[in-house]
Structures are given as structure tokens and as C-alpha cells.
Design a protein around this motif. Structure first.
Motif, PDB file in Angstrom:
ATOM      1  N   LYS A  70       0.797  -1.103   0.051  1.00 50.47           N
ATOM      2  CA  LYS A  70       0.000  -0.178  -0.102  1.00 50.47           C
ATOM      3  C   LYS A  70       0.731   0.917   0.154  1.00 50.47           C
ATOM      4  O   LYS A  70       1.589   1.554   0.622  1.00 50.47           O
ATOM      5  N   LEU A  71       0.769   2.202  -0.919  1.00 50.12           N
ATOM      6  CA  LEU A  71       1.430   3.456  -0.986  1.00 50.12           C
ATOM      7  C   LEU A  71       0.759   4.179  -1.148  1.00 50.12           C
ATOM      8  O   LEU A  71      -0.536   4.372  -1.401  1.00 50.12           O
ATOM      9  N   SER A  72       1.427   5.503  -0.900  1.00 52.79           N
ATOM     10  CA  SER A  72       1.031   6.631  -0.379  1.00 52.79           C
ATOM     11  C   SER A  72       1.261   6.827  -2.061  1.00 52.79           C
ATOM     12  O   SER A  72       1.449   6.779  -2.887  1.00 52.79           O
ATOM     13  N   TYR A  73       0.098   8.923  -1.638  1.00 57.81           N
ATOM     14  CA  TYR A  73       0.141   9.182  -3.026  1.00 57.81           C
ATOM     15  C   TYR A  73       1.612   9.511  -3.684  1.00 57.81           C
ATOM     16  O   TYR A  73       1.650   8.875  -4.573  1.00 57.81           O
ATOM     17  N   GLN A  74       2.552   9.883  -2.698  1.00 52.43           N
ATOM     18  CA  GLN A  74       3.530  10.533  -3.240  1.00 52.43           C
ATOM     19  C   GLN A  74       4.737   8.888  -3.342  1.00 52.43           C
ATOM     20  O   GLN A  74       5.680   9.257  -3.835  1.00 52.43           O
ATOM     21  N   GLN A  75       5.028   7.871  -2.518  1.00 56.15           N
ATOM     22  CA  GLN A  75       5.156   7.294  -2.894  1.00 56.15           C
ATOM     23  C   GLN A  75       4.818   6.232  -4.839  1.00 56.15           C
ATOM     24  O   GLN A  75       5.810   5.593  -5.123  1.00 56.15           O
ATOM     25  N   LYS A  76       3.643   6.430  -4.828  1.00 55.95           N
ATOM     26  CA  LYS A  76       3.112   6.527  -5.958  1.00 55.95           C
ATOM     27  C   LYS A  76       3.841   6.917  -6.832  1.00 55.95           C
ATOM     28  O   LYS A  76       4.147   6.066  -8.076  1.00 55.95           O
ATOM     29  N   MET A  77       3.444   8.124  -7.313  1.00 57.42           N
ATOM     30  CA  MET A  77       4.243   9.295  -8.020  1.00 57.42           C
ATOM     31  C   MET A  77       5.497   8.475  -8.315  1.00 57.42           C
ATOM     32  O   MET A  77       6.258   8.162  -9.090  1.00 57.42           O
ATOM     33  N   ASN A  78       6.541   8.289  -6.904  1.00 57.38           N
ATOM     34  CA  ASN A  78       8.115   8.182  -7.413  1.00 57.38           C
ATOM     35  C   ASN A  78       8.431   7.134  -7.410  1.00 57.38           C
ATOM     36  O   ASN A  78       8.884   6.555  -8.560  1.00 57.38           O
ATOM     37  N   PHE A  79       7.499   6.003  -7.556  1.00 59.93           N
ATOM     38  CA  PHE A  79       7.482   4.180  -7.695  1.00 59.93           C
ATOM     39  C   PHE A  79       7.286   4.121  -9.997  1.00 59.93           C
ATOM     40  O   PHE A  79       8.177   3.595 -10.225  1.00 59.93           O
ATOM     41  N   GLN A  80       6.294   5.342  -9.966  1.00 64.17           N
ATOM     42  CA  GLN A  80       5.853   5.458 -11.685  1.00 64.17           C
ATOM     43  C   GLN A  80       7.181   5.862 -12.308  1.00 64.17           C
ATOM     44  O   GLN A  80       7.628   5.562 -13.488  1.00 64.17           O
ATOM     45  N   LYS A  81       7.460   7.170 -11.643  1.00 61.18           N
ATOM     46  CA  LYS A  81       9.038   7.989 -11.998  1.00 61.18           C
ATOM     47  C   LYS A  81      10.135   6.808 -11.919  1.00 61.18           C
ATOM     48  O   LYS A  81      10.952   6.924 -13.137  1.00 61.18           O
TER      49      LYS A  81
END
Length: 135
Positions: A70-81
Motif C-alpha cells: 500500500k503506497l501513499s500518493y507520493q510513493q506511487k508518484m516516485n514508483f511510477q517515475k
């Protein structure tokens, strides 16, 4: 008007976060080197295919399905990048035939490859080391 009611589209919009385009540093154009221009044009075509063809989006979807956290919004953003950077770095590795160590040095040295792999931000260039490239 087409309404996205199919499960595929619902899943797609739930997981992927729009990535804001960051400001890029301006560098003067390089002229006179045909091999450089050939590589630049090739990378521009690949960039278009990756983005417009939905390949980056599909890579993000596949990696997010693999990751159960379960990722936070910022973690998802960094993951996608990071998924996009990894995809692009692997493309450069395959095109160049370089080892991970040599690729890391080449990425540190080449503005063209840094731009293609999206390693440049307004205040720094974050180049992955050979260990990061290997994973």
C-alpha cells in the motif's frame, strides 16, 4: 460520449497517477556531428513510441500489479517515475551494448541520454549506479 465503465478502465484510473512534467534546464543545441544527430533522432522516435504508444503506461501498470504494498500518493508518484527511468535506461543499455558499469558512466557523461532517461531535474542530475541499473 464514451463512458469508461469497463473494469479495465476503472482499474487503470485507480492505480496510475498523472506525473507532472518538471521544468528542464536549457542547453544549447549540438550541431555538426551526424552520429550524434542520428542517435538524437532515434531516441526522439523511441520517446514518441514509448509515450504515445502507451508502453510506459503499460510498464507502470504491470509493475504496480506485481507490487502488493500500500503506497501513499507520493510513493506511487516516485514508483511510477522509477519504472519509467528503468525502462528507458534498459532501452539505452540494449541499444548501446554497454555493461551496467559502463552505462552508469555514460549516463553521467551524456546530456542526451540523461534527457532520454529523464534523469535531469531543475537542480540536479540523478544517475543510477551500476547496482541500481542491474535491478
Amino acid at each position: 460520449i464514451y463512458i469508461f465503465t469497463q473494469p479495465y478502465f476503472r482499474r487503470l484510473f485507480v492505480h496510475i497517477i498523472p506525473i507532472q512534467i518538471e521544468l528542464k534546464v536549457y542547453y544549447p543545441p549540438i550541431q555538426g556531428n551526424k552520429d550524434y544527430l542520428k542517435l538524437k533522432n532515434l531516441l526522439a522516435r523511441i520517446d514518441l513510441i514509448l509515450h504515445e504508444g502507451g508502453i510506459e503506461r503499460k510498464a507502470i501498470e504491470l509493475k504496480m500489479e506485481e507490487d502488493e504494498r500500500k503506497l501513499s500518493y507520493q510513493q506511487k508518484m516516485n514508483f511510477q517515475k522509477n519504472v519509467i527511468k528503468a525502462l528507458r535506461c534498459n532501452i539505452v543499455k540494449e541499444l548501446s551494448g554497454l555493461s551496467f558499469r559502463d552505462l552508469s558512466v555514460r549516463l553521467s557523461d551524456s546530456l542526451l541520454l540523461q534527457r532520454f532517461c529523464d534523469l535531469i531535474s531543475i537542480d540536479k542530475v540523478c544517475v543510477p549506479g551500476k547496482s541500481s541499473l542491474a535491478h
